[in-house]
Design a protein around this motif. Structure first.
Motif, short mmCIF file in Angstrom:
data_model
loop_
_atom_site.label_atom_id
_atom_site.label_comp_id
_atom_site.label_asym_id
_atom_site.label_seq_id
_atom_site.Cartn_x
_atom_site.Cartn_y
_atom_site.Cartn_z
N ILE A 1 88.46 107.60 1.11
CA ILE A 1 87.40 107.38 2.11
C ILE A 1 87.59 106.05 2.82
O ILE A 1 87.42 105.94 4.05
N ASP A 2 87.97 105.03 2.07
CA ASP A 2 88.26 103.75 2.71
C ASP A 2 89.42 103.87 3.68
O ASP A 2 89.46 103.20 4.72
N GLY A 3 90.35 104.71 3.35
CA GLY A 3 91.48 104.92 4.24
C GLY A 3 91.07 105.63 5.52
O GLY A 3 91.67 105.41 6.58
N TYR A 4 90.03 106.50 5.44
CA TYR A 4 89.56 107.17 6.65
C TYR A 4 89.05 106.16 7.67
O TYR A 4 89.20 106.35 8.88
N TRP B 1 90.11 106.39 16.27
CA TRP B 1 89.21 107.50 16.60
C TRP B 1 89.95 108.64 17.31
O TRP B 1 89.68 109.82 17.07
N VAL B 2 90.92 108.31 18.12
CA VAL B 2 91.65 109.36 18.85
C VAL B 2 92.57 110.16 17.93
O VAL B 2 93.07 111.22 18.32
N GLU B 3 92.83 109.66 16.74
CA GLU B 3 93.74 110.33 15.80
C GLU B 3 93.00 110.98 14.64
O GLU B 3 93.62 111.47 13.69
N VAL B 4 91.69 111.00 14.65
CA VAL B 4 90.92 111.57 13.55
C VAL B 4 91.12 113.08 13.49
O VAL B 4 91.01 113.77 14.51
N ALA C 1 83.57 114.29 18.31
CA ALA C 1 84.99 114.33 18.67
C ALA C 1 85.31 115.39 19.72
O ALA C 1 86.47 115.53 20.12
N GLU C 2 84.29 116.15 20.17
CA GLU C 2 84.52 117.18 21.17
C GLU C 2 85.01 116.57 22.49
O GLU C 2 84.59 115.47 22.88
N LYS C 3 85.86 117.26 23.20
CA LYS C 3 86.38 116.77 24.48
C LYS C 3 85.31 116.76 25.57
O LYS C 3 85.47 116.07 26.59
N ALA C 4 84.25 117.49 25.33
CA ALA C 4 83.17 117.54 26.34
C ALA C 4 82.29 116.28 26.33
O ALA C 4 81.42 116.11 27.20
N MET C 5 82.47 115.42 25.32
CA MET C 5 81.68 114.18 25.23
C MET C 5 82.04 113.25 26.39
O MET C 5 83.22 112.92 26.58
N LYS C 6 81.01 112.83 27.17
CA LYS C 6 81.19 111.93 28.29
C LYS C 6 80.55 110.58 27.97
O LYS C 6 79.94 110.40 26.91
N GLN D 1 88.12 102.53 15.95
CA GLN D 1 88.42 103.26 14.74
C GLN D 1 87.21 104.04 14.26
O GLN D 1 86.08 103.86 14.73
N LEU D 2 87.47 104.87 13.26
CA LEU D 2 86.38 105.63 12.65
C LEU D 2 85.38 104.69 11.99
O LEU D 2 84.17 104.99 11.90
#
Length: 753
Positions: free
Chosen positions: A642-645, A650-653, A703-708, A731-732
């Motif tokens: 979890i610490d590694g998460y 954020w773009v690679e989650v 994380a949806e692409k529709a998020m503006k 980051q996350l």
């Protein structure tokens, strides 16, 4: 005078004509083997050689008989030539014989015909006959009274000439009969040697009893998988017999019919005369130019050498032979017909003879690989391998005991090539089973040698302390437990390699050397066992006192460790899980050392027959440490994951991957023992996993692409946390720091909107 004439004629008939005919009968046109049978190639070559030489002898003897018969006729005509002119003293042409003679009524069976009566001849008798015919044809139509007597005498002479003609036809017929007897005797000799039971329909019982039972032709029996066959085949042998019969009958193609030597001589004379006409005479050469003379000279040098032979062949009439009468003779035709099926009629007998070898069909009808796989699936022992090897060894003996030759009528079936093929098949099977046996017992031998080597090394270690004593005793115990099994394994291994050596199955040289040292290695180990046992008996008192002292020290150390563990160990209440995990590692290391000492002392007490000392607290701590290792092992894995998460951009989650890992952690938590589910570490662990697992659906929506940007602005207003999503280092962790679970429903509404 008459007596001298009769004596002369008898001498010619007996010494020349009869001798020539007897020589014809003695000509050998075919030879059959008396000992070893021949191949069809040998038979044909010998037959062609005899027929070629015999044809020349037949022609020469026929010519001698014809010349002698002409001399007899000339003597008879000369003795009755008184009062006749020179032309009247010669033999006139005889009338053509009727079909009852068995010969065509052409001039070639008697004297020359009228078509050749005016041609020049080198034969004295033929010249006289031609002159006589000419004088008779030129006689006056109306004889005078004085000529009537002469005409009557001439009539008597004609009758005498007709008798002479019949005499020559008689000798000619004898020549043909002699040739027929020769051909039939040779064909009959072949028939007696190659005849089969099928000839009974053609011949009588006496002929059947006269047949020769000796083998004539050689054929090899071969293995033509999937059948046993013969080489050459019946058709090839039959064709060879037919060819030999044709050669024998065809030898009469070289024997000219009587009465043709005059024609032959006249033809050659005319050819030579015509050739002379083509050559320019001296007076003609004087009238030609020099260039024409040169061209003529060049043509002469190029062509004159072969003019005689070429022109003679081109212009000479075709000579008639006795071949037609011999080949159409009913007895010869009958023999030729019988011989044309003589070999093929033995087909059933040959098939029966070849089928007796089908009892070895298992050698080529079964696939080696398939059969061997089925055999190995039954996990055979050495006895079963030996039974297979003995089976194929017996087949080998049976094959070699088969007769070298099987006689079928005139054919000798030689089995040498078949035996070679069959023994090669049995060897292939023995090699296949031998290699499988070798692979099986080679692995057994390797495992056994590895075990013996390991036991030998363990017993060879010096004994310095109680651990060494315990190790030596454990090795001795292992040897005693496996002694019977090892003894029963060594024997089959040695026997398997002896069997392979007996059947000449090649094995690697290294394996042969190892199997030779196998029993020696085992016996040496048993000797070492006795030595170690004696040594332990000698050092027993010394190590027994040391053991008692070590047990006392161990009891004190266990008591102190237990007190320290209960007061400061990972199970103390209120200790944070991370610190408890660190303490677990320290106390686990100390416990492992105490446990090894406990095992050594317990083994020593068992070895020396002392009462076993009980350590109840040590057993309790062992159980607790095992449970703590499971719990804190999972706890550390979850916390680290979890610490590694948090450090992931954020773009690679990858939410799916995180969900799968969290699901695996949840399953492992459920599998932990119930006794530890009240421990604080377990509660913290479960809460950590559940919280992150509950956050994952929100992270998936965010994380949806529709998020503006307006959505992120709304989230900032609700949570009061700044989301700098445009930053490259976002980051996350930056999202997880916000109170997402407190505003869960509002966040869902914004992301969905």
């Amino acid at each position: 005078t008459v007596e001298l004439l009769i004596d002369g004629i008898n001498d010619i008939c007996s010494c020349r004509i009869d001798t020539a005919f007897n020589d014809i009968l003695a000509v050998e046109l075919c030879e059959l083997p008396d000992g070893e049978p021949w191949t069809i190639e040998q038979f044909l070559a010998r037959t062609q050689e005899l027929c070629t030489a015999g044809a020349a002898v037949l022609q020469s003897k026929s010519l001698l008989a014809e010349t002698a018969s002409e001399e007899v006729i000339a003597m008879l005509l000369g003795a009755n030539s008184d009062g006749l002119s020179e032309n009247e003293q010669h033999l006139p042409p005889p009338a053509e014989p009727d079909s009852g003679d068995g010969l065509e009524g052409d001039t070639t069976l008697g004297v020359p015909s009228a078509s050749s009566k005016k041609k020049p001849s080198t034969s004295r008798a033929g010249a006289r006959a031609s002159s006589s015919l000419a004088s008779l044809e030129e006689a006056p139509v109306k004889p005078t009274p004085g000529e009537i007597s002469l005409e009557r005498q001439r009539q008597q002479r004609r009758e005498m000439l007709d008798g002479a003609q019949l005499l020559k036809v008689y000798f000619n017929r004898r020549c043909l009969d002699t040739l027929l007897r020769l051909i039939k005797s040779n064909l009959d000799m072949i028939k007696r040697r190659v005849s089969s039971s099928s000839f009974n329909v053609y011949g009588d019982s006496e002929d059947s009893r006269q047949r020769d039972s000796r083998v004539t032709f050689r054929a090899d029996v071969i293995l033509a998988i999937p059948n046993v066959a013969m080489q050459p085949g019946l058709d090839d042998i039959q064709q060879a017999v037919n060819k030999a019969v044709q050669d024998i009958v065809g030898s009469t193609k070289e024997v000219l019919q009587w009465g043709q030597k005059q024609v032959h001589t006249v033809s050659l004379t005319k050819v030579r005369d015509e050739e002379k006409k083509e050559v320019p005479q001296p007076e003609e050469l004087a009238r030609v130019s020099q260039s024409q003379l040169s061209r003529l000279d060049r043509r002469s040098r190029a062509d004159i050498a072969d003019t005689e032979s070429t022109t003679a062949v081109a212009k000479a009439p075709q000579m008639k032979t006795y071949y037609r009468y011999v080949s159409e003779n009913k007895d010869v035709v009958k023999l030729v017909s019988m011989l044309s099926t003589s070999i093929n009629s033995t087909k059933q007998s040959v098939t029966d003879a070849l089928e007796q070898f089908n009892k070895y069909g298992e050698l080529w009808q079964s696939e080696v690989g398939t059969t061997l796989t089925e055999f190995l699936e039954k996990e055979p022992d050495l006895g079963e391998f030996r039974a297979q090897m003995l089976h194929y060894e017996q087949l080998d003996r049976n094959i070699m005991s088969e007769p070298d030759t099987v006689a079928v009528g005139a054919i000798g079936l030689y089995t040498e090539m078949l035996k070679i093929s069959l023994t090669a098949e049995t060897k292939q099977w023995k090699v296949a089973y031998g290699r499988s046996c070798n692979e099986n017992y080679s692995s057994t031998m390797t495992e056994l040698l590895t075990q013996l080597d390991d036991l030998n090394k363990r017993l060879s270690r010096p004994i310095k302390d109680l651990d060494d004593v315990r190790g030596a005793m454990a090795t001795l115990q292992e040897v005693r437990e496996n002694q019977i099994r090892i003894d029963m394994t060594i024997g089959p291994v040695e026997e398997s390699y002896a069997m392979l050596n007996r059947y000449e199955i090649a094995v690697p040289r290294e394996e042969a050397e190892r199997v030779d040292t196998l029993r020696y290695t085992w016996e040496r180990l048993l000797t070492l066992v006795s030595e170690v046992q004696d040594h332990l008996l000698k050092i027993q008192p010394k190590f027994k006192g040391t053991l008692i002292d070590n047990v006392g020290v161990l009891c004190t150390d266990v008591t102190e460790f237990t007190k320290d563990y209960d007061e400061l160990g990972p199970m103390v209440a209120g200790v944070p899980p991370r610190e408890a995990s660190d303490r677990l590692q320290v106390y686990q290391s100390t416990f492992d050392s105490l446990w090894r000492r406990y095992v050594t002392c317990s083994g020593g007490e068992t070895l020396f027959g002392l009462p076993l000392t009980d350590y109840p607290t040590l057993q309790r701590i062992k159980k607790e440490l095992n449970l703590l290792q499971k719990l804190y092992g999972l706890y550390n894995a979850v916390m680290d994951s979890i610490d590694g998460y948090y450090d992931i951009l954020w773009v690679e989650v990858d939410i799916d991957k995180i969900n799968n890992e969290l699901l695996d952690f949840q399953n492992r938590c459920r599998k932990l023992p119930k006794a530890m589910k009240d421990w604080q570490a377990f509660l913290d662990l479960k809460q950590k996993v559940d919280d992150f697992n509950e956050t994952c659906p929100l992270l998936e929506l965010m994380a949806e692409k529709a998020m503006k940007q307006r959505h992120w602005d709304g989230l900032e207003q609700i949570t009061g946390h700044k989301f700098d999503i445009e930053s490259e280092n976002f980051q996350l962790r930056n999202i997880m720091e916000a109170p997402l679970l407190e505003h869960k429903e509002d966040i869902e509404d914004i992301c969905i909107a």
